[in-house]
Design an enzyme around this catalytic site. Structure first.
Site, mmCIF file in Angstrom:
data_model
loop_
_atom_site.group_PDB
_atom_site.id
_atom_site.type_symbol
_atom_site.label_atom_id
_atom_site.label_comp_id
_atom_site.label_asym_id
_atom_site.label_seq_id
_atom_site.Cartn_x
_atom_site.Cartn_y
_atom_site.Cartn_z
ATOM 1 N N HIS A 23 0.836 -1.205 0.000
ATOM 2 C CA HIS A 23 0.000 0.000 0.000
ATOM 3 C C HIS A 23 0.878 1.264 0.000
ATOM 4 C CE1 HIS A 23 -3.704 2.285 1.156
ATOM 5 N NE2 HIS A 23 -2.799 3.109 1.666
ATOM 6 N N GLU A 24 1.781 1.337 0.948
ATOM 7 C CA GLU A 24 2.610 2.546 1.066
ATOM 8 C C GLU A 24 3.566 2.679 -0.131
ATOM 9 O OE1 GLU A 24 1.776 4.848 3.157
ATOM 10 O OE2 GLU A 24 0.401 3.544 4.274
ATOM 11 N N HIS A 48 1.787 4.599 -2.711
ATOM 12 C CA HIS A 48 1.846 6.044 -2.443
ATOM 13 C C HIS A 48 3.219 6.596 -2.800
ATOM 14 C CE1 HIS A 48 -1.995 6.717 -0.505
ATOM 15 N NE2 HIS A 48 -1.781 5.858 0.467
ATOM 16 N N GLU A 63 -4.743 7.762 -3.098
ATOM 17 C CA GLU A 63 -5.194 6.475 -2.583
ATOM 18 C C GLU A 63 -5.422 5.485 -3.730
ATOM 19 O OE1 GLU A 63 -4.911 6.169 0.531
ATOM 20 O OE2 GLU A 63 -5.989 4.342 1.041
HETATM 21 CO CO CO Z 1 -3.244 5.211 1.908
#
Ligand code: CO
Length: 502
Positions: free
Chosen positions: A266-267, A270, A296
């Protein structure tokens, strides 16, 4: 032709960006390195810097430079990047200058204390502790909306900070439609005969080995360790000092390696966005992300659409098995894939799967909108929370700690933030569909561990544009149509009908 006024504006913006870099580094240090009792001194330093940054930003127009440029923009004299820089700087300036310094300080003071009270209230399961603080924050947020101005709902003025161009009406319609799809869809999953036992993937996973495995995934999918680093923190986050200094954190559980892998992917999503912003425009809106929703979309696409796909694990599962033979040698790739995608309504948002997650967001959106619009009183919030969780997720909420007190957002004054999580899921599905039409043999490439084309596509179509487009304009440019929830619903349907066989 070179515009000297724009050059002067850029020069001033870069100065502010240097201060922001320093402030971000202090923030990163607080979360990753700092000793617990250093918190007050650090808070004083960062508050001082925040004031300095605010004043310096307002002073950008002290000699009327920004107003002059805005006139040029309005008479179509600015083109391309110059127009974006002036337009977006003006947008932020308009908002900031409407908030008196006294108001900004009051908000900072109340929210920094409230976060502390909220943590205590959550620990003690005592909503009554947090209630007066939440009331004060809501009062301030309504005041903020009034100061900034709005035409429909006061919630519009708050949402606009996180998702420019999106209105309360749009979000209501989008989320309402999604709820109509999700509630019966989850019922079908729950009544499926397919039993998945996620507990067999538990074990004992030494943290240093987890860390090494996570880094290897981040590196493989494209995170550049020459311009970024990965650390550990209680709450995972990504922070940017500069497109060439991007850092993210991961959290660990000793008995669950999937927990850290999910948060790492997830990160990384980003972080790839931040590393993909054009460094040569550092300090200007051309090197800033568009919105929280689009941000996101990058993390969710990597975490869920790619990172929980069969192809992804065709490549990574043998490596995971080699690293952690117990318990994975005894679990087949198929069973592992089902475990990774196990759907089970949970009381806690941050621990829920990609399907039920969105109902958590819808609940928060409906409640915070009602509170800001004044149709729900703070004293009735815990009961309203319980009733919605029961209605949408079919669960009884046993305590406010596991209910209305679970998220930090409201205590920090972040109201209008939650919808961007689900918008991100929806943008991700729409972007992914467009991308898969352009990258030949996409899932084969993923299964071979070749992620280069994905990163290239995201760089070219999303990251490199900075704030050039509003979220919806970017969707139209990249996918040929505005936000359409069909893509996300189709994605869920295809994937989960196959897993749960209904
Ligand atoms: Co996030």
């Amino acid at each position: 032709m070179k515009n000297n006024l724009v050059d002067e504006l850029k020069r001033r913006l870069v100065e502010i960006a240097h201060l922001n870099t320093a402030s971000s580094l202090l923030h990163w240090d607080r979360e990753v390195n700092m000793a617990p009792r250093s918190i007050d001194s650090r808070a004083a330093t960062t508050a001082y810097l925040a004031g300095l940054i605010h004043n310096k930003f307002i002073a950008v127009d002290s000699d009327g430079l920004l107003k002059k440029l805005k006139k040029q923009l309005d008479s179509n004299k600015l083109k391309g990047g110059d127009a974006v820089i002036v337009g977006e700087t003006w947008r932020s300036f308009e908002r900031e200058r409407k908030l008196p310094e006294k108001f900004v300080r009051k908000m900072a003071e109340v929210t920094s204390k409230a976060q502390h009270i909220w943590a205590e209230a959550r620990k003690q399961n005592k909503f009554s502790l947090f209630k007066p603080w939440l009331s004060e924050i809501v009062k301030l947020k309504r005041e903020e909306a009034r100061l900034v101005g709005y035409s429909g709902s006061p919630y519009d003025a708050l949402l606009d900070v996180y998702e420019p161009g999106m209105t309360t009406g749009n979000v209501s319609e989008i989320l309402f439609g999604l709820k109509d799809f999700l509630v019966p869809f989850i019922r079908k999953i729950k009544s499926s005969q397919r039993a998945i036992n996620a507990n067999i993937a538990r074990g004992s996973f030494p943290l240093d080995k987890q860390h090494a495995f996570n880094e290897s995934i981040a590196r493989k999918i494209g995170f550049d360790f020459e311009t970024g680093r990965v650390d550990k923190s209680a709450h995972p986050f990504t922070i940017t000092m500069h497109p060439q200094d991007v850092r993210f954190t991961t959290r660990y559980r000793n008995n669950d390696v999937l927990y850290s892998i999910g948060s790492t992917i997830h990160e990384t999503g980003h972080a790839l966005y931040e590393q993909g912003l054009p460094a040569e425009h550092f300090g200007t809106p051309l090197a800033e992300s568009i919105s929280l929703g689009v941000h996101e979309s990058q993390s969710r696409m990597w975490e869920n659409m790619i990172g929980k796909s069969k192809s992804f694990w065709k490549y990574f599962y043998p490596k995971l098995q080699k690293e952690f033979p117990v318990p994975f040698m005894r679990i087949s790739l198929n069973d592992f894939y089902n475990i990774v995608n196990f759907v089970k309504p949970s009381l806690i948002r941050t621990e829920s799967d990609e399907v039920t997650y969105n109902l958590h967001i819808i609940i928060r959106f409906e409640l915070e909108k009602a509170i800001i619009e004044g149709s729900l009183e703070i004293k009735d919030l815990p009961a309203a929370w319980r009733s919605k969780v029961n209605e949408y997720l079919g669960l009884d909420v046993p305590s406010d700690t596991l209910g209305v007190l679970q998220d930090v957002h409201w205590s920090g004054g972040s109201i209008g933030y939650f919808p961007t999580y689900t918008l991100g899921n929806m943008y991700a599905a729409q972007f992914y569909s467009a991308m898969s039409k352009k990258i030949h043999g996409l899932s084969n490439k993923i299964a071979k561990g070749d992620f280069r084309d994905i990163k290239k596509w995201l760089n070219k179509n999303i990251h490199q544009h900075g704030k050039t487009y509003k979220p919806n304009d970017l969707l139209v440019k990249v996918t040929g149509e505005p936000l359409n929830s069909r893509y996300f619903c189709d994605y869920l349907e295809n994937k989960y009908k196959a897993i749960y066989k209904f």
